[in-house]
Design an enzyme around this catalytic site. Structure first.
Site, PDB file in Angstrom:
ATOM      1  N   LYS A   1       0.832  -1.215   0.000  1.00  0.00           N
ATOM      2  CA  LYS A   1       0.000   0.000   0.000  1.00  0.00           C
ATOM      3  C   LYS A   1       0.862   1.259   0.000  1.00  0.00           C
ATOM      4  O   LYS A   1       0.516   2.269  -0.591  1.00  0.00           O
ATOM      5  CB  LYS A   1      -0.893   0.019   1.243  1.00  0.00           C
ATOM      6  CG  LYS A   1      -2.024  -0.963   1.149  1.00  0.00           C
ATOM      7  CD  LYS A   1      -3.256  -0.456   1.894  1.00  0.00           C
ATOM      8  CE  LYS A   1      -4.425  -1.406   1.717  1.00  0.00           C
ATOM      9  NZ  LYS A   1      -4.627  -2.292   2.849  1.00  0.00           N
ATOM     10  N   ARG A   2       1.975   1.167   0.699  1.00  0.00           N
ATOM     11  CA  ARG A   2       2.905   2.283   0.814  1.00  0.00           C
ATOM     12  C   ARG A   2       3.317   2.826  -0.568  1.00  0.00           C
ATOM     13  O   ARG A   2       3.611   3.999  -0.715  1.00  0.00           O
ATOM     14  CB  ARG A   2       4.113   1.710   1.558  1.00  0.00           C
ATOM     15  CG  ARG A   2       5.162   2.578   2.074  1.00  0.00           C
ATOM     16  CD  ARG A   2       5.975   1.750   3.114  1.00  0.00           C
ATOM     17  NE  ARG A   2       6.257   0.381   2.669  1.00  0.00           N
ATOM     18  CZ  ARG A   2       7.225   0.064   1.816  1.00  0.00           C
ATOM     19  NH1 ARG A   2       8.007   0.983   1.352  1.00  0.00           N
ATOM     20  NH2 ARG A   2       7.414  -1.201   1.446  1.00  0.00           N
TER      21      ARG A   2
END
Ligand code: GLU
Length: 467
Positions: free
Chosen positions: A240-241
Site C-alpha cells: 500500500k505504501r
C-alpha cells in the site's frame, strides 16, 4: 505431444479487492501464452472464502480485465459453485486411502503442530492410518501426505524439491465440509483442462502440495511457471505504501490499456532488449523462457515512456473521445461541438506533449478555456503598459492577416518583432499570457493557429482593451 491449440491457461483471482497490478500482469501472461498458441484463456473466480469475497470485488476484477482488454474464453467459473465436485473428489481420495477423516479437535491439532515443529517436521494426524471414530464428532478430511519427496519442474524456477516431511497432512475439507484452496484449485484446473499455470511465486509451495494431489489423483500435472512478485521502485515488495495498486488507478491516471499491457508484459518478461510492443508483437514474442527469475521493479518513468509511445500510435478520434470523457463537467471550459472543433486539429500536438491522458487534459486546457478568463499572476507580470501597447499593434496586424496556419503565423510574428525592433521574447511572453492565461501551451504560432482567428483576437481584446 500436445497440440499447441490444446493449450489452456487461466487467471484465478480471489475476489477480495480490486484487480491488483500484479494480478493484472499474471492475467496478461496467461492471456498472451494462450493467444500465441491459439489455445484458450479462462477465468475462474476463487470465491470459496465467503467472508472475504464480495460481489463488488468480482465486478471490479471483471471491469479491470475488460478495460485491459484481457478477453477470456467462455463463462467465468465460480469456484464456490463447484464445492460439491470438490467434496466428491475428496471422498474419492478417502475411498482410495489417500485421504482420511481426521477427528482431532483444534486443541489437539495445536498440540500436534507444536510437537511436529519441535521435531522439525510437518504435521501428521494420528488418524492417517484409520481408527474408530469417537461417536458423531466433527471431522476434517485430510490428505495423507505421501512418504516420498516432491519435485516440481517449474518453467521459471527450475526443479524445486521438497522433502516428504515438509508437507502436512493437508486439510482438504474443513469441519463444515467446505473445500480448502489447494483441493479446489487442483480439481478446478483439472476439470477446466488447464495445461499451463503462470502465477506469482507466493504460490510456489502450494505448487508442491498441488503436485502431490495431482499425482495422488492420477492426473497429469499442468506446467507450472511461478513468477517473482512485482517490487516497488525501492526494491521492496509492492505494498500500500507504494500507492497505485489497482489497474483502475492506472486508468484514472490516463494510461491506455495497450500502454499498460506493453509495460506490464515487460515487467518480469524480456525479449532481447525490445521495450515497445504492439499487441500482435506481444502475442508473437511471448514465451515462458523469457520469464525472469529475478523480481521486477515498478518504474513509473518507464511506464510513462511506454504509454507515450502508445498515445502517439493511437487513433486521434479515439483519443479525442477518451479526452472528452475525462473533461466532461469541468468548470470554465467550453464543451460540445465548440470543444470538439478546437481539439480535433490539436490532437497531433497533444499526443506529442502528453505521456498520459491526464497530461493531455492539462495540455488541452488552454484551448478550451471559456472567455474571458483570468490570467495567472506569473503570466500577468509580462503585461506592462508597453507590452499591452505592443499587443494592440499586433492585434491590428493579425486582424488583417488571412493565412491562418502556424507556419505563416510564425513568419508574421518574426516580421512583427523585426518591425518593432524587439526580441521575440518581448512579444511571445505577453502574447502567451493573454492567449493562454498562463496555462501550458506549445509555441505561439501554433497556439494562434489552433485557437483560430476569431478566438485568438477575442482573447487579445479581452486583455488589451481598456476596461
Ligand atoms: N486465488 C489465488 C490468488 O488470488 C490464485 C490461485 C492460483 O493461481 O492458483 O492468489
Amino acid at each position: 505431444m500436445q497440440n499447441r491449440s490444446d493449450i489452456i491457461t487461466r487467471f484465478a483471482p480471489s475476489p477480495t479487492g480490486f484487480l491488483h497490478i500484479g494480478g493484472a500482469r499474471t492475467a496478461l501472461f496467461n492471456y498472451l501464452f494462450a493467444r500465441q498458441a491459439g489455445g484458450q484463456f479462462k477465468l475462474r473466480i476463487e470465491d470459496t472464502d465467503r467472508e472475504r469475497s464480495t460481489t463488488e470485488a468480482v465486478d471490479a476484477i471483471l471491469a479491470g480485465m475488460n478495460w485491459l482488454g484481457l478477453e477470456w474464453d467462455g463463462e467465468a467459473v465460480s469456484q464456490h459453485a463447484r464445492a460439491d465436485r470438490h467434496r466428491e473428489i475428496a471422498e474419492e481420495l478417502v475411498a482410495q486411502g489417500k485421504a482420511f477423516r481426521c477427528y482431532c479437535t483444534p486443541e489437539e491439532v495445536e498440540k500436534l503442530r507444536e510437537e511436529a515443529f519441535a521435531e522439525g517436521r510437518a504435521l501428521r494426524s494420528p488418524w492417517r492410518d484409520g481408527g474408530t471414530p469417537p461417536g458423531d464428532m466433527r471431522f476434517t478430511v485430510r490428505f495423507r501426505a505421501p512418504d516420498s519427496d516432491v519435485t516440481l519442474h517449474d518453467a521459471v524456477q527450475g526443479d524445486v524439491r521438497w522433502a516428504a516431511k515438509e508437507f502436512d497432512d493437508l486439510i482438504l475439507l474443513r469441519a463444515d465440509g467446505n473445500p480448502t484452496y489447494n483441493l479446489a484449485v487442483v480439481v478446478d484446473d483439472h476439470d477446466m483442462g488447464v495445461t499451463h499455470i503462470i502465477r506469482g511465486d507466493d504460490h510456489l509451495v502450494n505448487g508442491g502440495r498441488q503436485a502431490q494431489l495431482y499425482d495422488a489423483l492420477g492426473w497429469d500435472r499442468p506446467v507450472f511457471a511461478h513468477i517473482p512478485l512485482i517490487h516497488g521502485p525501492d526494491g521492496k515488495k509492492l505494498s500500500k505504501r507504494h500507492g497505485a495498486l489497482g489497474a483502475e488507478a492506472y486508468r484514472e491516471m490516463g494510461y491506455l490499456p495497450e500502454g499498460l499491457r506493453n509495460y506490464l508484459a515487460r515487467l518480469g518478461w524480456s525479449h532481447g532488449d525490445q521495450e515497445l510492443f504492439n499487441d500482435a508483437e506481444l502475442i508473437a514474442a511471448f514465451s515462458l523462457a523469457g520469464l525472469n527469475k529475478a523480481p521486477a521493479r515498478l518504474d513509473f518513468d518507464k511506464m510513462a515512456f511506454v504509454n507515450h509511445h502508445h498515445i502517439r500510435q493511437a487513433d486521434n478520434a479515439r483519443l479525442l473521445a477518451l479526452l472528452t470523457e475525462r473533461l466532461e463537467g469541468e468548470e470554465g471550459l467550453v464543451s460540445g461541438a465548440v470543444a470538439n472543433a478546437r481539439l480535433t486539429p490539436a490532437m497531433d500536438m497533444l499526443k506529442e506533449r502528453s505521456k498520459t491522458l491526464a497530461e493531455m487534459e492539462t495540455q488541452a486546457y488552454f484551448l478550451l478555456r471559456e472567455r474571458p478568463f483570468t490570467i495567472d499572476d506569473t503570466a500577468r507580470k509580462h503585461l506592462s503598459p508597453e507590452a499591452l501597447a505592443l499587443l494592440s499593434r499586433l492585434r491590428a496586424v493579425l486582424a488583417a492577416h488571412n493565412d491562418w496556419d502556424s507556419e505563416a503565423l510564425g513568419e508574421l510574428l518574426k516580421a512583427f518583432a523585426q518591425d518593432e525592433g524587439v526580441g521575440f521574447g518581448k512579444i511571445g511572453q505577453p502574447l502567451r499570457a493573454v492567449l493562454t492565461g498562463g496555462a501550458p501551451a506549445p509555441d505561439m504560432s501554433l497556439v494562434l493557429a489552433l485557437l483560430g482567428r476569431e478566438e485568438a483576437i477575442a482573447r487579445l481584446d479581452d486583455h488589451t482593451r481598456p476596461a
